[in-house]
Write an enzyme that holds these catalytic residues in place. Sequence first.
Site, PDB file in Angstrom:
ATOM      1  N   GLU A 116      39.686  46.128  50.365  1.00  0.00           N
ATOM      2  CA  GLU A 116      38.603  45.146  50.369  1.00  0.00           C
ATOM      3  C   GLU A 116      38.367  44.673  51.799  1.00  0.00           C
ATOM      4  O   GLU A 116      39.287  44.129  52.412  1.00  0.00           O
ATOM      5  CB  GLU A 116      38.944  43.953  49.475  1.00  0.00           C
ATOM      6  CG  GLU A 116      39.047  44.304  48.014  1.00  0.00           C
ATOM      7  CD  GLU A 116      39.495  43.153  47.138  1.00  0.00           C
ATOM      8  OE1 GLU A 116      39.421  43.296  45.907  1.00  0.00           O
ATOM      9  OE2 GLU A 116      39.947  42.124  47.683  1.00  0.00           O
TER      10      GLU A 116
ATOM     11  N   HIS B 251      35.157  40.132  45.606  1.00  0.00           N
ATOM     12  CA  HIS B 251      36.309  39.392  45.069  1.00  0.00           C
ATOM     13  C   HIS B 251      36.042  37.884  45.063  1.00  0.00           C
ATOM     14  O   HIS B 251      36.809  37.083  45.610  1.00  0.00           O
ATOM     15  CB  HIS B 251      37.572  39.702  45.881  1.00  0.00           C
ATOM     16  CG  HIS B 251      38.826  39.550  45.081  1.00  0.00           C
ATOM     17  ND1 HIS B 251      39.968  40.263  45.339  1.00  0.00           N
ATOM     18  CD2 HIS B 251      39.123  38.776  44.014  1.00  0.00           C
ATOM     19  CE1 HIS B 251      40.929  39.932  44.480  1.00  0.00           C
ATOM     20  NE2 HIS B 251      40.426  39.025  43.657  1.00  0.00           N
TER      21      HIS B 251
END
Length: 210
Positions: free
Chosen positions: A155, A174
């Site tokens: 990420e 996220h």
Amino acid sequence: MQLVGEVGAPHRIAVDPKTVHIPQSLMGVEVTGSTLGIVGMGEIGYKIAQRSKGFEMKILYHNRTRRSVDDEQAVGAGYCRSLDDLLRRSDFVVIVVKLTSDTTGLIGHRELSLMKPTATLVNISRGQVVDQDALVEALQSGRIRAAALDVTHPEPLPRDHPLLGLPNVLITPHIGISTYDTARAIVEKMVENSLAAVKGLPVPNELKLI
């Protein structure tokens, strides 16, 4: 309620200065009456079931341990002993498990092949739970309809990752719990726990590592 296939497309059409008419091809997928499969019926999974009941969805779940009859009846959820059974029957599959050695790669080529070609995979757990190469292949080939991911690995994804260029994927960074109220509640619990520890009192939200 319905979900439009490519979530970003209607917005782009609506704000595009060149738009003079709305295309009739923007067809969505009906949520009401569809089957939701929840993989991991812990606290978060159960909250999802509660909210999904409001959309009159049929709810299935797979968990290491079956929840009580009262819990199941409260949300109208049916228990699937095998993950395979849930994958075959669900229109939407939501992954809500912790990342462990057992759940790493939980959803791979075999599991995706069991899903309906009209199904959507939703991952809000951790990126490593889903084999991303297998997911790319499933999305490109039409093995499944779409995917919605709040988590990836890594990420953020490399800017040339194939998932970023697929029209049937929605990716968010996220941010599933990123609200002002949630952030405030987390800080309040941190302070509450810290004060208890300093005073030698039992920690209210102690996390016990087994």
